[in-house]
Structures are given as structure tokens and as C-alpha cells.
Motif scaffolding. Structure first.
Motif, short mmCIF file in Angstrom:
data_model
loop_
_atom_site.label_atom_id
_atom_site.label_comp_id
_atom_site.label_asym_id
_atom_site.label_seq_id
_atom_site.Cartn_x
_atom_site.Cartn_y
_atom_site.Cartn_z
N ASN A 1 -0.43 -13.18 -1.65
CA ASN A 1 1.01 -13.21 -1.90
C ASN A 1 1.75 -12.32 -0.91
O ASN A 1 2.79 -12.71 -0.37
N LEU A 2 1.20 -11.14 -0.64
CA LEU A 2 1.82 -10.24 0.34
C LEU A 2 1.77 -10.86 1.73
O LEU A 2 2.79 -10.91 2.43
N LEU A 3 0.61 -11.33 2.12
CA LEU A 3 0.47 -11.92 3.45
C LEU A 3 1.39 -13.13 3.62
O LEU A 3 2.04 -13.28 4.66
N ASP A 4 1.48 -13.97 2.60
CA ASP A 4 2.37 -15.14 2.66
C ASP A 4 3.84 -14.74 2.82
O ASP A 4 4.62 -15.47 3.43
N SER A 5 4.21 -13.57 2.28
CA SER A 5 5.59 -13.09 2.40
C SER A 5 5.91 -12.56 3.78
O SER A 5 7.08 -12.44 4.15
N LEU A 6 4.88 -12.22 4.55
CA LEU A 6 5.09 -11.59 5.85
C LEU A 6 4.72 -12.47 7.03
O LEU A 6 4.91 -12.08 8.18
N SER A 7 4.18 -13.66 6.76
CA SER A 7 3.71 -14.51 7.84
C SER A 7 3.96 -15.98 7.49
O SER A 7 4.11 -16.33 6.32
N ASP A 8 3.95 -16.82 8.51
CA ASP A 8 4.14 -18.25 8.31
C ASP A 8 2.82 -19.01 8.13
O ASP A 8 2.79 -20.22 8.08
N GLY A 9 1.71 -18.26 8.03
CA GLY A 9 0.42 -18.89 7.83
C GLY A 9 -0.34 -19.19 9.11
O GLY A 9 -1.52 -19.53 9.06
N LYS A 10 0.31 -19.04 10.23
CA LYS A 10 -0.38 -19.22 11.51
C LYS A 10 -1.28 -18.00 11.71
O LYS A 10 -0.87 -16.86 11.53
N ARG A 11 -2.53 -18.25 12.09
CA ARG A 11 -3.52 -17.17 12.17
C ARG A 11 -3.04 -15.98 13.00
O ARG A 11 -3.18 -14.83 12.59
N SER A 12 -2.46 -16.23 14.15
CA SER A 12 -2.01 -15.12 15.00
C SER A 12 -0.90 -14.32 14.31
O SER A 12 -0.87 -13.09 14.41
N ASN A 13 -0.03 -14.99 13.57
CA ASN A 13 1.03 -14.29 12.85
C ASN A 13 0.48 -13.54 11.64
O ASN A 13 1.00 -12.49 11.27
N ASP A 14 -0.58 -14.08 11.01
CA ASP A 14 -1.24 -13.37 9.92
C ASP A 14 -1.80 -12.04 10.42
O ASP A 14 -1.66 -11.00 9.76
N ILE A 15 -2.44 -12.07 11.58
CA ILE A 15 -3.02 -10.86 12.15
C ILE A 15 -1.94 -9.83 12.48
O ILE A 15 -2.08 -8.64 12.20
N LEU A 16 -0.83 -10.30 13.04
CA LEU A 16 0.28 -9.38 13.35
C LEU A 16 0.89 -8.80 12.07
O LEU A 16 1.23 -7.61 12.03
#
Length: 122
Positions: A38-53
Motif C-alpha cells: 500500500n505504501l509503495l503503491d502510493s509512492l510509485s506508478d508500479g514501474k520497477r524503476s520507479n518502485d526502486i526510486l
């Protein structure tokens, strides 16, 4: 034990706080850090590189966060990342991450799990 030695020895709370700081700063190789989806989904668009950032931004904020007086062991904190409120909670486990630790001040027998989540995930 001499009175001078007793005064220089850190209290259990101070020892736990120091071990928690080591875990937050990624200096404890036995600690585990978990971000909720839920936290990760709130901070990223789901693209792997954006998840890492997004994870990197959360980790940076966690390392820099401050603690209130009601968290003397520095095991719980709240901070914001990209206007998203984040809650950090540290739990203490045995060496196998199976049961709770009997002595969180003992680094030899305690493993730390740091959970980073949105408050509603708690």
C-alpha cells in the motif's frame, strides 16, 4: 560493580535505541526492512524503476527521521515522503525470525524487522 562503572554502562533502553539506530542506518546485516505494498503503491506508478526510486526515498527519510520523547527506544516514528504519511515500526524477533525476542538489548539473539507502512496499514 563500582558506582562509576554502573554510571557509564548504558541502560537497557539506551542499548535498544542504539541497536535500532544501527538497523535503521542499514548497519545491522541481520535486520530486515519491509515496505507494505500500500505504501509503495502510493509512492510509485508500479514501474520497477520507479518502485526502486520510491524505496530509496523512503529509506532516506527513515534514516533522517526524528523521534518523539514517547519513543525512547526509537522503535516507532512518523514522517512524510512525497506528501504521503509513513509510519515506521521496529519489532524484535529471535535469530530465526520465528518468535519474539526475549531480550531486545542483546544483539546476539535479537533480529530486527523494520516495517514501513501507511498508518492505515497498521
Amino acid at each position: 560493580m563500582s558506582e562509576a562503572l554502573a554510571q557509564t554502562r548504558p541502560s537497557t533502553t539506551e542499548r535498544i535505541a542504539a541497536l535500532n539506530d544501527r538497523a535503521r542506518l542499514s548497519l545491522d546485516r541481520t535486520a530486515r526492512t519491509i515496505l507494505t505494498m500500500n505504501l509503495l503503491d502510493s509512492l510509485s506508478d508500479g514501474k520497477r524503476s520507479n518502485d526502486i526510486l520510491a524505496q530509496a526515498r523512503v529509506m532516506k527519510a527513515m534514516r533522517e527521521c526524528t523521534f518523539s520523547k514517547d519513543s525512547p527506544e526509537r522503535d516507532m516514528a512518523w514522517f512524510e515522503v512525497d506528501d504521503v504519511k509513513v509510519m515506521m515500526k521496529i519489532d524484535y524477533y529471535d535469530a530465526d525470525f520465528e518468535y519474539g525476542s526475549q531480550d531486545p538489548a542483546n544483539a546476539a539473539e535479537t533480529r530486527r524487522a523494520i516495517t514501513l507502512m501507511k498508518p492505515e496499514d497498521y
